[in-house]
Design an enzyme around this catalytic site. Structure first.
Site, PDB file in Angstrom:
ATOM      1  CB  CYS A  90      -0.951  -0.008   1.188  1.00  0.00           C
ATOM      2  SG  CYS A  90      -0.167  -0.158   2.804  1.00  0.00           S
ATOM      3  CG  HIS A 114      -4.358   1.003   3.879  1.00  0.00           C
ATOM      4  ND1 HIS A 114      -3.768   0.035   3.095  1.00  0.00           N
ATOM      5  CD2 HIS A 114      -5.234   1.663   3.064  1.00  0.00           C
ATOM      6  CE1 HIS A 114      -4.253   0.102   1.871  1.00  0.00           C
ATOM      7  NE2 HIS A 114      -5.134   1.088   1.822  1.00  0.00           N
ATOM      8  CG  ASP A 130      -8.354   1.444   0.289  1.00  0.00           C
ATOM      9  OD1 ASP A 130      -7.305   0.832  -0.011  1.00  0.00           O
ATOM     10  OD2 ASP A 130      -8.911   1.332   1.385  1.00  0.00           O
TER      11      ASP A 130
END
Length: 527
Positions: free
Chosen positions: A133, A249, A267
């Site tokens: 991520c 994240h 995201d």
């Protein structure tokens, strides 16, 4: 038909016979899901083939078309165990694709607070590994800010993806562990970005400055309203605070709906969650939990492209710096407009002198040295060990003032010219030293120099000791970030990384320019 004939050739006799049997009698799959069936599914998955299996209660020619048509019905199979197709978005979050999400986005776009989306969306990609991520978010921002990696991606094209971010932590390590807040900052800086890392709270033994929610909101408004997209924001947050599964994240932020306080998060784990709106209060709280790896809170980054030189004489200036010993040939020094041409801190590799040690490989030696110290060692002790080891390879000093020997009537004006130049040079050095003394890590370096007894003898006057400590402090923050990223003690690693990047939070200063120049030179000398 050609694809299906090709597929039939790739299937083993056992797999083919099992498939034909399943088509002829689908109850075989319903009543007895044997190991052969599961092997067939796995073989098809690994080969990217569509296996012609139908599950039906009544086998008939109408329901079981020829093999070429049945190949499109693999989705009729139950999913393999222990796998997932996305997660349900928590009720507190609003999907961008929902009716409410579209309304929020349209209103943000009309009010000019979705400008970041226009630059990020054309470069949006999902992370290619579950732990990528951070790398995925950084690659999106690098491409949105039009940073040239100067390395090939595919064929003749230069473009950022996660594979080009194999820098500080190796990709194989990132696949297992992801990256931390400090590692993200280092990677971004290594790849041509100006990085301003911010955390919402502070803990002991760090140089963190507390960032309030109001400051976070101001950054969101400023960045999301910039039509030129010169800055972007990446947030590092705890998923559970948002009601999501997982832990830490990274993802970029694309717009801010000021009236409702909703923030659009793009995201990068799109296989898990779609892009969604979250309230700014909730997102701010999600940055507060402490990362168990670093012992520090998470936060966010304001990222922008580093300014390039606009000087028409850049090549000549670089050559002059090389001739004067201020940087190595090939050292990529960037000069800002209006900035003094020559660096004030001169780095001399001792390998150039008789009996001097070779500087190459010093980075790894320093990592081994720091990790070999006991956990009880103070920050000052660690700094003193780094400085002692570095002194065997490098010598630092303030550069002498330059005298222009080409001016007319040189002999007549030499005394006055020299006096003026010396005075101006001394003032510039004093200003730099004062800026170094304002750095958060400075007092720790003072304590380290006391341990080393650097400049404490009677023969050293006050100004000389002051300059020695200033040179030691600027060296510590100019050493490659890979040294501090490899430190095993979390609190020590955070201390050094925050000290190293504390300058990024402030305005453009002389010490900031010196550190950038020295970093480039040290990367050539000791890595």
């Amino acid at each position: 038909m050609h694809r299906c004939r090709h597929m039939r050739r790739l299937m083993t006799p056992t797999a083919a016979s099992t498939t034909r049997a399943a088509i002829a009698n689908p109850q075989l799959l319903i009543q007895s899901p044997t190991a052969t069936t599961h092997k067939l599914w796995r073989r098809a998955s690994s080969s990217n083939l569509s296996v012609p299996i139908l599950i039906s209660s009544k086998p008939s020619p109408e329901q079981h078309p020829p093999l070429s048509c049945a190949a499109t019905h693999l989705h009729s199979l139950p999913p393999p165990p222990s796998t997932f197709y996305r997660r349900s978005l928590p009720h507190s979050l609003t999907s961008l694709n929902s009716k409410e999400g579209k309304r929020l986005f349209k209103e943000s776009l009309a009010r000019g607070t979705a400008e970041s989306f226009m630059h990020l969306s054309g470069n949006l990609a999902h992370q290619s590994e579950p732990a990528f991520c951070g790398l995925g978010s950084l690659a999106i921002v690098l491409n949105a800010l039009e940073i040239d990696p100067n390395r090939p991606w595919k064929g003749v094209w230069r473009w950022y993806d996660e594979t080009l971010l194999d820098c500080c932590p190796p990709l194989e390590t990132v696949k297992l562990n992801g990256i931390t807040f400090d590692e993200f900052a280092s990677l971004a800086a290594c790849n041509g970005l100006s990085v301003t890392p911010k955390r919402p709270s502070t803990t002991a033994k760090t140089t963190n400055v507390k960032i309030t929610k109001d400051e976070f909101i101001q950054d969101l408004k400023r960045v999301c309203s910039d039509p030129d997209g010169t800055h972007q924001i990446v947030v590092s947050f705890s998923r559970p605070v948002l009601g999501q599964t997982g832990d830490g994240h990274f993802s970029p932020v694309a717009c801010f709906h000021e009236e409702s306080g909703m923030v659009l998060v793009l995201d990068v784990a799109r296989f898990k969650y779609p892009s969604y709106f979250v309230h700014v209060d909730k997102l701010y709280e999600a940055m507060k939990p402490v990362d168990i790896v670093t012992g520090q809170t998470r936060g966010y980054f304001v990222l922008s492209k580093k300014k390039e030189s606009q000087s028409l004489n850049h090549v000549q200036e670089e050559a002059m710096m090389v001739r004067n010993g201020y940087c190595d040939p090939g050292c990529a020094v960037v000069h800002e407009v209006g900035e003094p041409l020559l660096g004030l801190v001169k780095i001399t590799p001792l390998s150039l002198l008789a009996g001097g040690a070779e500087g190459r490989g010093l980075t790894q030696k320093l990592v081994q040295l720091v990790n070999g110290l006991p956990n009880t060692a103070s920050f000052a002790t660690v700094v003193s060990k780094i400085l002692t080891a570095t002194q065997k390879h490098l010598s630092l000093s303030f550069a002498q003032p330059a005298i222009d020997l080409t001016t007319h009537n040189h002999h007549r004006n030499n005394a006055n010219d020299s006096r003026q130049i010396n005075n101006a040079h001394d003032k510039t050095v004093d200003a730099l030293v004062a800026q170094i003394e304002a750095m958060p890590i400075y007092q720790t370096v003072v304590n380290a120099c006391d341990e080393m007894r650097l400049g404490v003898n009677n023969a050293v006057v006050h100004d000389q000791r002051r300059h020695q400590i200033a040179l030691a402090a600027i060296l510590v923050v100019s050493l490659p970030g890979s040294i501090y990223l490899a430190v095993q003690r979390p609190e020590l690693r955070s201390f050094f990384m925050e000290a190293k990047y504390a300058l990024a939070d402030g305005p453009k200063t002389r010490v900031k320019s010196e550190v950038a120049r020295m970093e480039n030179q040290l990367n050539n000398l000791i890595v």
